[in-house]
Design a protein around this motif. Structure first.
Motif, PDB file in Angstrom:
ATOM      1  N   UNK A  98      70.042  69.871 135.478  1.00 28.34           N
ATOM      2  CA  UNK A  98      69.904  71.344 134.960  1.00 28.34           C
ATOM      3  C   UNK A  98      71.212  72.304 135.015  1.00 28.34           C
ATOM      4  N   UNK A  99      71.999  71.848 136.040  1.00 25.75           N
ATOM      5  CA  UNK A  99      73.116  72.803 136.390  1.00 25.75           C
ATOM      6  C   UNK A  99      74.411  72.330 135.830  1.00 25.75           C
ATOM      7  N   UNK A 100      74.397  71.159 135.327  1.00 24.58           N
ATOM      8  CA  UNK A 100      75.816  70.693 134.362  1.00 24.58           C
ATOM      9  C   UNK A 100      75.760  69.285 134.355  1.00 24.58           C
ATOM     10  N   UNK A 101      76.896  68.730 134.098  1.00 22.01           N
ATOM     11  CA  UNK A 101      76.847  67.401 133.747  1.00 22.01           C
ATOM     12  C   UNK A 101      78.256  66.813 134.435  1.00 22.01           C
ATOM     13  N   UNK A 102      78.279  65.418 134.786  1.00 28.31           N
ATOM     14  CA  UNK A 102      79.547  64.796 135.146  1.00 28.31           C
ATOM     15  C   UNK A 102      79.784  63.312 134.549  1.00 28.31           C
ATOM     16  N   UNK A 103      81.110  63.229 134.367  1.00 25.17           N
ATOM     17  CA  UNK A 103      81.372  62.000 133.627  1.00 25.17           C
ATOM     18  C   UNK A 103      82.892  61.378 134.119  1.00 25.17           C
ATOM     19  N   UNK A 104      83.444  60.370 133.391  1.00 29.76           N
ATOM     20  CA  UNK A 104      84.752  59.790 133.830  1.00 29.76           C
ATOM     21  C   UNK A 104      85.435  59.924 132.490  1.00 29.76           C
ATOM     22  N   UNK A 105      86.634  60.013 132.492  1.00 31.11           N
ATOM     23  CA  UNK A 105      87.843  59.997 131.435  1.00 31.11           C
ATOM     24  C   UNK A 105      88.515  58.806 131.718  1.00 31.11           C
ATOM     25  N   UNK A 106      88.874  58.009 130.821  1.00 34.65           N
ATOM     26  CA  UNK A 106      90.044  56.888 130.979  1.00 34.65           C
ATOM     27  C   UNK A 106      90.870  56.949 129.961  1.00 34.65           C
ATOM     28  N   UNK A 107      92.151  56.824 130.284  1.00 35.77           N
ATOM     29  CA  UNK A 107      93.372  57.206 129.340  1.00 35.77           C
ATOM     30  C   UNK A 107      94.236  56.190 129.547  1.00 35.77           C
ATOM     31  N   UNK A 108      94.569  55.364 128.485  1.00 33.93           N
ATOM     32  CA  UNK A 108      95.425  54.212 128.373  1.00 33.93           C
ATOM     33  C   UNK A 108      96.974  54.981 128.662  1.00 33.93           C
ATOM     34  N   UNK A 109      97.930  54.140 128.869  1.00 33.77           N
ATOM     35  CA  UNK A 109      99.301  54.788 128.662  1.00 33.77           C
ATOM     36  C   UNK A 109      99.593  55.616 127.537  1.00 33.77           C
ATOM     37  N   UNK A 110     100.123  56.745 127.576  1.00 35.48           N
ATOM     38  CA  UNK A 110     100.453  57.742 126.590  1.00 35.48           C
ATOM     39  C   UNK A 110      99.352  58.160 125.490  1.00 35.48           C
ATOM     40  N   UNK A 111      98.040  57.700 126.183  1.00 33.43           N
ATOM     41  CA  UNK A 111      96.891  58.489 125.446  1.00 33.43           C
ATOM     42  C   UNK A 111      96.724  59.828 125.774  1.00 33.43           C
ATOM     43  N   UNK A 112      96.088  60.399 125.017  1.00 28.50           N
ATOM     44  CA  UNK A 112      95.509  61.992 125.628  1.00 28.50           C
ATOM     45  C   UNK A 112      94.285  62.329 125.024  1.00 28.50           C
ATOM     46  N   UNK A 113      93.666  63.346 125.535  1.00 29.79           N
ATOM     47  CA  UNK A 113      92.398  64.093 125.214  1.00 29.79           C
ATOM     48  C   UNK A 113      92.630  65.300 124.472  1.00 29.79           C
ATOM     49  N   UNK A 114      92.154  65.449 123.463  1.00 28.93           N
ATOM     50  CA  UNK A 114      92.806  66.762 122.628  1.00 28.93           C
ATOM     51  C   UNK A 114      92.474  67.995 123.292  1.00 28.93           C
ATOM     52  N   UNK A 115      93.170  68.937 122.892  1.00 29.80           N
ATOM     53  CA  UNK A 115      92.928  70.333 123.321  1.00 29.80           C
ATOM     54  C   UNK A 115      91.648  70.846 122.940  1.00 29.80           C
ATOM     55  N   UNK A 116      91.132  71.610 123.816  1.00 24.32           N
ATOM     56  CA  UNK A 116      89.642  71.929 123.691  1.00 24.32           C
ATOM     57  C   UNK A 116      89.352  73.179 124.786  1.00 24.32           C
ATOM     58  N   UNK A 117      88.204  73.931 124.745  1.00 21.97           N
ATOM     59  CA  UNK A 117      87.970  75.052 125.640  1.00 21.97           C
ATOM     60  C   UNK A 117      86.475  74.924 125.763  1.00 21.97           C
ATOM     61  N   UNK A 118      85.851  75.470 126.844  1.00 26.17           N
ATOM     62  CA  UNK A 118      84.686  75.742 127.162  1.00 26.17           C
ATOM     63  C   UNK A 118      84.160  77.063 127.357  1.00 26.17           C
ATOM     64  N   UNK A 119      83.401  77.934 126.411  1.00 25.59           N
ATOM     65  CA  UNK A 119      83.182  79.309 126.552  1.00 25.59           C
ATOM     66  C   UNK A 119      82.039  79.643 127.330  1.00 25.59           C
ATOM     67  N   UNK A 120      81.258  78.528 127.776  1.00 21.35           N
ATOM     68  CA  UNK A 120      80.212  78.759 128.992  1.00 21.35           C
ATOM     69  C   UNK A 120      80.338  78.061 130.136  1.00 21.35           C
TER      70      UNK A 120
END
Length: 148
Positions: free
Chosen positions: A36-58
């Motif tokens: 109820x308070x948030x969420x947790x996860x794992x991000x995996x990136x191969x060499x030269x891989x990226x996660x696109x720009x974003x933001x969280x308003x809340x």
């Protein structure tokens, strides 16, 4: 109010999300464990891989780098992220993650508090460069049955 019980969730129980780049696995979520308070996860990136720009308003985002050195842009400013370093991404801060190394990178993330509606909690500011690519150099071990 519904009472939730402790639950262990194996990574193999989660589905990959590659829409934003990398392989994002939301592991402990309101849906999977009743958080109820948030969420947790794992991000995996191969060499030269990226996660696109974003933001969280809340939500604030908390990041722990567990494998390989990464790089993060915070409001357009690049910063190195080393193994065992942590990062707080404040509300409304644009951020993008990159694996600048030659091997798979991994980071744990937690967002909280939860937005009133999940679709409002994440605002993309660019498209992922290759959302079909898999970031898994090594697959998580397969498990059978629930682990709780």
């Amino acid at each position: 109010m519904t009472k939730h019980h402790p639950r262990i969730v194996d990574l193999s129980e989660t589905q990959p999300n590659r829409r934003r780049g990398g392989d994002l696995r939301a592991v402990l979520t309101p849906t999977s464990v009743g958080s109820t308070a948030g969420f947790m996860g794992l991000a995996v990136m191969a060499p030269a891989e990226s996660i696109a720009e974003h933001y969280h308003p809340y939500s604030e985002e908390f990041v722990y780098v567990g494998r390989r050195d990464l790089e993060v842009d915070l409001d357009g400013e690049p910063h190195p992220l080393r193994v065992d370093q942590r990062l707080l991404v404040p509300l409304n801060t644009r951020h993008r993650f990159r694996n600048v190394g030659s091997t798979e990178g991994r980071m744990v993330f937690h967002l909280g508090p939860l937005d009133t509606r999940p679709e409002l909690g994440h605002v993309d500011t660019e498209e992922a460069p290759n959302p079909e690519a898999s970031g898994w150099a090594e697959r998580p071990p397969e498990r059978t049955g629930a682990v709780s």
